[in-house]
Design a protein around this motif. Structure first.
Motif, PDB file in Angstrom:
ATOM      1  N   ILE A 237       0.869  -1.180   0.000  1.00  0.00           N
ATOM      2  CA  ILE A 237       0.000   0.000   0.000  1.00  0.00           C
ATOM      3  C   ILE A 237       0.906   1.230   0.000  1.00  0.00           C
ATOM      4  O   ILE A 237       1.684   1.427   0.950  1.00  0.00           O
ATOM      5  CB  ILE A 237      -0.913   0.038   1.243  1.00  0.00           C
ATOM      6  CG1 ILE A 237      -1.779  -1.218   1.323  1.00  0.00           C
ATOM      7  CG2 ILE A 237      -1.796   1.284   1.213  1.00  0.00           C
ATOM      8  CD1 ILE A 237      -2.587  -1.310   2.611  1.00  0.00           C
ATOM      9  N   PRO A 238       0.863   2.070  -1.026  1.00  0.00           N
ATOM     10  CA  PRO A 238       1.753   3.235  -1.066  1.00  0.00           C
ATOM     11  C   PRO A 238       1.453   4.234   0.050  1.00  0.00           C
ATOM     12  O   PRO A 238       0.293   4.494   0.376  1.00  0.00           O
ATOM     13  CB  PRO A 238       1.480   3.847  -2.444  1.00  0.00           C
ATOM     14  CG  PRO A 238       0.132   3.345  -2.826  1.00  0.00           C
ATOM     15  CD  PRO A 238      -0.003   1.994  -2.214  1.00  0.00           C
ATOM     16  N   VAL A 239       2.529   4.751   0.633  1.00  0.00           N
ATOM     17  CA  VAL A 239       2.427   5.710   1.731  1.00  0.00           C
ATOM     18  C   VAL A 239       2.820   7.094   1.223  1.00  0.00           C
ATOM     19  O   VAL A 239       3.901   7.270   0.653  1.00  0.00           O
ATOM     20  CB  VAL A 239       3.349   5.307   2.904  1.00  0.00           C
ATOM     21  CG1 VAL A 239       3.330   6.382   3.995  1.00  0.00           C
ATOM     22  CG2 VAL A 239       2.927   3.958   3.471  1.00  0.00           C
ATOM     23  N   PHE A 240       1.944   8.065   1.439  1.00  0.00           N
ATOM     24  CA  PHE A 240       2.205   9.453   1.069  1.00  0.00           C
ATOM     25  C   PHE A 240       2.290  10.286   2.343  1.00  0.00           C
ATOM     26  O   PHE A 240       1.875   9.840   3.412  1.00  0.00           O
ATOM     27  CB  PHE A 240       1.093   9.971   0.154  1.00  0.00           C
ATOM     28  CG  PHE A 240       0.989   9.222  -1.147  1.00  0.00           C
ATOM     29  CD1 PHE A 240       1.621   9.683  -2.291  1.00  0.00           C
ATOM     30  CD2 PHE A 240       0.276   8.026  -1.222  1.00  0.00           C
ATOM     31  CE1 PHE A 240       1.547   8.975  -3.476  1.00  0.00           C
ATOM     32  CE2 PHE A 240       0.194   7.311  -2.404  1.00  0.00           C
ATOM     33  CZ  PHE A 240       0.837   7.789  -3.543  1.00  0.00           C
ATOM     34  N   ALA A 241       2.838  11.495   2.229  1.00  0.00           N
ATOM     35  CA  ALA A 241       3.055  12.305   3.428  1.00  0.00           C
ATOM     36  C   ALA A 241       2.643  13.745   3.208  1.00  0.00           C
ATOM     37  O   ALA A 241       2.586  14.236   2.069  1.00  0.00           O
ATOM     38  CB  ALA A 241       4.516  12.243   3.855  1.00  0.00           C
ATOM     39  N   GLY A 242       2.376  14.420   4.324  1.00  0.00           N
ATOM     40  CA  GLY A 242       2.045  15.833   4.281  1.00  0.00           C
ATOM     41  C   GLY A 242       3.264  16.723   4.356  1.00  0.00           C
ATOM     42  O   GLY A 242       3.157  17.938   4.199  1.00  0.00           O
ATOM     43  N   ASP A 243       4.439  16.129   4.612  1.00  0.00           N
ATOM     44  CA  ASP A 243       5.685  16.902   4.665  1.00  0.00           C
ATOM     45  C   ASP A 243       6.742  16.240   3.792  1.00  0.00           C
ATOM     46  O   ASP A 243       6.809  15.015   3.704  1.00  0.00           O
ATOM     47  CB  ASP A 243       6.188  17.016   6.106  1.00  0.00           C
ATOM     48  CG  ASP A 243       6.770  15.703   6.602  1.00  0.00           C
ATOM     49  OD1 ASP A 243       6.006  14.720   6.704  1.00  0.00           O
ATOM     50  OD2 ASP A 243       7.986  15.650   6.866  1.00  0.00           O
ATOM     51  N   THR A 244       7.557  17.027   3.151  1.00  0.00           N
ATOM     52  CA  THR A 244       8.525  16.504   2.186  1.00  0.00           C
ATOM     53  C   THR A 244       9.673  15.745   2.851  1.00  0.00           C
ATOM     54  O   THR A 244      10.252  14.857   2.236  1.00  0.00           O
ATOM     55  CB  THR A 244       9.098  17.640   1.321  1.00  0.00           C
ATOM     56  OG1 THR A 244       9.621  18.673   2.168  1.00  0.00           O
ATOM     57  CG2 THR A 244       8.016  18.245   0.433  1.00  0.00           C
ATOM     58  N   ASP A 245      10.010  16.073   4.093  1.00  0.00           N
ATOM     59  CA  ASP A 245      11.122  15.390   4.753  1.00  0.00           C
ATOM     60  C   ASP A 245      10.862  13.890   4.896  1.00  0.00           C
ATOM     61  O   ASP A 245      11.799  13.088   4.896  1.00  0.00           O
ATOM     62  CB  ASP A 245      11.379  15.997   6.134  1.00  0.00           C
ATOM     63  CG  ASP A 245      11.971  17.390   6.052  1.00  0.00           C
ATOM     64  OD1 ASP A 245      13.150  17.508   5.680  1.00  0.00           O
ATOM     65  OD2 ASP A 245      11.259  18.355   6.341  1.00  0.00           O
ATOM     66  N   THR A 246       9.610  13.501   5.019  1.00  0.00           N
ATOM     67  CA  THR A 246       9.284  12.089   5.196  1.00  0.00           C
ATOM     68  C   THR A 246       9.503  11.293   3.915  1.00  0.00           C
ATOM     69  O   THR A 246       9.639  10.065   3.967  1.00  0.00           O
ATOM     70  CB  THR A 246       7.830  11.943   5.702  1.00  0.00           C
ATOM     71  OG1 THR A 246       7.705  12.685   6.932  1.00  0.00           O
ATOM     72  CG2 THR A 246       7.450  10.504   5.988  1.00  0.00           C
ATOM     73  N   VAL A 247       9.590  11.948   2.779  1.00  0.00           N
ATOM     74  CA  VAL A 247       9.852  11.245   1.514  1.00  0.00           C
ATOM     75  C   VAL A 247      11.253  10.646   1.533  1.00  0.00           C
ATOM     76  O   VAL A 247      11.476   9.517   1.093  1.00  0.00           O
ATOM     77  CB  VAL A 247       9.655  12.177   0.307  1.00  0.00           C
ATOM     78  CG1 VAL A 247       9.952  11.446  -1.004  1.00  0.00           C
ATOM     79  CG2 VAL A 247       8.218  12.709   0.288  1.00  0.00           C
ATOM     80  N   ALA A 248      12.210  11.380   2.069  1.00  0.00           N
ATOM     81  CA  ALA A 248      13.579  10.848   2.173  1.00  0.00           C
ATOM     82  C   ALA A 248      13.630   9.661   3.125  1.00  0.00           C
ATOM     83  O   ALA A 248      14.520   8.817   3.020  1.00  0.00           O
ATOM     84  CB  ALA A 248      14.529  11.947   2.635  1.00  0.00           C
ATOM     85  N   ARG A 249      12.671   9.561   4.017  1.00  0.00           N
ATOM     86  CA  ARG A 249      12.632   8.456   4.980  1.00  0.00           C
ATOM     87  C   ARG A 249      11.852   7.257   4.441  1.00  0.00           C
ATOM     88  O   ARG A 249      11.801   6.221   5.094  1.00  0.00           O
ATOM     89  CB  ARG A 249      12.020   8.946   6.286  1.00  0.00           C
ATOM     90  CG  ARG A 249      12.864  10.018   6.975  1.00  0.00           C
ATOM     91  CD  ARG A 249      12.093  10.762   8.047  1.00  0.00           C
ATOM     92  NE  ARG A 249      11.749   9.915   9.177  1.00  0.00           N
ATOM     93  CZ  ARG A 249      10.917  10.281  10.147  1.00  0.00           C
ATOM     94  NH1 ARG A 249      10.324  11.468  10.103  1.00  0.00           N
ATOM     95  NH2 ARG A 249      10.658   9.454  11.142  1.00  0.00           N
ATOM     96  N   GLY A 250      11.222   7.420   3.264  1.00  0.00           N
ATOM     97  CA  GLY A 250      10.583   6.269   2.654  1.00  0.00           C
ATOM     98  C   GLY A 250       9.192   6.457   2.100  1.00  0.00           C
ATOM     99  O   GLY A 250       8.655   5.554   1.454  1.00  0.00           O
ATOM    100  N   ALA A 251       8.554   7.613   2.328  1.00  0.00           N
ATOM    101  CA  ALA A 251       7.241   7.849   1.727  1.00  0.00           C
ATOM    102  C   ALA A 251       7.392   7.971   0.213  1.00  0.00           C
ATOM    103  O   ALA A 251       8.463   8.328  -0.298  1.00  0.00           O
ATOM    104  CB  ALA A 251       6.607   9.109   2.294  1.00  0.00           C
ATOM    105  N   VAL A 252       6.328   7.677  -0.514  1.00  0.00           N
ATOM    106  CA  VAL A 252       6.378   7.688  -1.982  1.00  0.00           C
ATOM    107  C   VAL A 252       6.486   9.104  -2.526  1.00  0.00           C
ATOM    108  O   VAL A 252       7.284   9.374  -3.437  1.00  0.00           O
ATOM    109  CB  VAL A 252       5.126   6.982  -2.546  1.00  0.00           C
ATOM    110  CG1 VAL A 252       4.995   7.208  -4.044  1.00  0.00           C
ATOM    111  CG2 VAL A 252       5.166   5.493  -2.233  1.00  0.00           C
ATOM    112  N   ALA A 253       5.690  10.032  -1.994  1.00  0.00           N
ATOM    113  CA  ALA A 253       5.688  11.397  -2.517  1.00  0.00           C
ATOM    114  C   ALA A 253       5.014  12.327  -1.524  1.00  0.00           C
ATOM    115  O   ALA A 253       4.259  11.895  -0.640  1.00  0.00           O
ATOM    116  CB  ALA A 253       4.968  11.457  -3.863  1.00  0.00           C
ATOM    117  N   ALA A 254       5.273  13.626  -1.686  1.00  0.00           N
ATOM    118  CA  ALA A 254       4.628  14.636  -0.852  1.00  0.00           C
ATOM    119  C   ALA A 254       4.724  15.995  -1.517  1.00  0.00           C
ATOM    120  O   ALA A 254       5.736  16.325  -2.138  1.00  0.00           O
ATOM    121  CB  ALA A 254       5.263  14.690   0.533  1.00  0.00           C
ATOM    122  N   VAL A 255       3.652  16.749  -1.386  1.00  0.00           N
ATOM    123  CA  VAL A 255       3.681  18.168  -1.711  1.00  0.00           C
ATOM    124  C   VAL A 255       3.707  18.883  -0.370  1.00  0.00           C
ATOM    125  O   VAL A 255       2.826  18.679   0.468  1.00  0.00           O
ATOM    126  CB  VAL A 255       2.425  18.601  -2.495  1.00  0.00           C
ATOM    127  CG1 VAL A 255       2.455  20.105  -2.754  1.00  0.00           C
ATOM    128  CG2 VAL A 255       2.332  17.857  -3.807  1.00  0.00           C
TER     129      VAL A 255
END
Length: 319
Positions: A237-255
């Protein structure tokens, strides 16, 4: 006795002239509800702006304390800081801001990374809030976030949202998310996680119910983002984030915002206060600028591909 007094006065004057008696440094005390990359970046951005404006070295006392995710500790830190009498308290994230504002009646408080300052009862209004409080809000456009997820999953019907119901900022974010999702025909499935240790269990409850998982601007969830990401990988299940820093930690994408820039914007408010402006006369600012971060490698591990339309406009692609 008179000779001794004259001698003391002479020595004191000589010390002042020689510069051996230093002016009291400006004291800026910062505190955050928890340590994670986004909030740490806010702190660092504030300090950089202070240094650029001449507050550095012996001229600046800059302290930082983390509440380790515990509102009770945030309250203890706030009381301690009021006793320390800094020139300005910078409170990062809603729980720490609420703690500081509740006990500081005279010391200026500048909050940052707060989603809903009015809902959190930090200020009565964004324009010239009065009192000794001002700050910067990181309210995000959640409809834009849902639209991004829909680019990855065109037939999106349900999004899972782990969140801490004890964080006022998170409650506001989820309410806004549900309103936007309703307009787009998307169901929001909530999973409560009051503590960081609850995050993995809460996220697992979403498996089989949703097509994507969204981590809101929630300090409890973000501090345990790796737990959410592990569930996303295991359950595909793809994980998205509300903050961009979490993308470097493994989330798929964030605006989202660049939180170092947000810290710099906060630092400008602190400098205005140090230069003599009353905090209550300074309008609460809204964070400026958004970035799009994507992580193609993690997208593949969670069973999705990053659309070309997303890659083409990404401001940063995590390798």
């Amino acid at each position: 006795m008179k000779l001794n007094s004259i001698l003391k006065s002479t020595l004191l004057a000589a010390a002042v002239i020689s510069g051996s008696i230093q002016a009291k440094p400006v004291y800026v005390a910062t505190t955050a509800i928890v340590e994670h990359p986004a909030l740490d970046a806010v702190r660092d951005g504030v300090k950089e702006v202070l240094e650029e404006n001449g507050y550095s070295g012996d001229d600046l006392k800059f302290t930082y304390e983390s509440a380790q995710g515990q509102p009770a500790i945030a309250a203890q830190i706030a009381r301690k800081l009021v006793g320390d009498q800094p020139d300005v308290i910078v409170a990062i994230a809603t729980p720490s801001a609420q703690a500081a504002v509740s006990v500081s009646k005279n010391i200026p408080v500048v909050f940052s990374a707060v989603t809903d300052p009015i809902g959190a009862k930090l200020v009565p209004t964004l324009a010239q809030p009065g009192g000794n409080v001002t700050g910067l809000s990181d309210m995000v456009n959640v409809k834009q976030h849902l639209a991004l997820i829909k680019e990855f999953i065109p037939d999106l019907k349900a999004v899972g949202v782990p969140y801490n119901p004890g964080e006022a900022n998170s409650v506001s974010s989820v309410a806004a998310l549900k309103e936007a999702a309703s307009e787009m025909g998307i169901e929001i499935v909530e999973a409560a996680a009051p503590k960081s240790s609850d995050v993995m269990v809460a996220t697992k409850q979403l498996v089989g119910k949703v097509q994507a998982i969204y981590c809101p601007i929630d300090n409890t969830i973000i501090s345990a983002a790796e737990s959410v990401i592990k569930v996303g990988i295991d359950a595909q299940i793809p994980v998205f984030a509300g903050d961009t820093d979490t993308v470097a930690r493994g989330a798929v994408a964030a605006v989202g915002y660049n939180y170092f820039d947000l810290g710099r914007q906060t630092g400008e408010l602190v400098v205005s206060i140090l230069n003599g402006e009353n905090a209550g006369n300074i309008d609460v600012k809204m964070a400026e600028g958004t970035d799009l971060f994507v992580n193609p490698k993690m997208a593949a591990r969670m069973g999705v591909e990053v659309p070309t339309t997303v890659l083409d406009r990404a401001t940063q692609i995590i390798k």
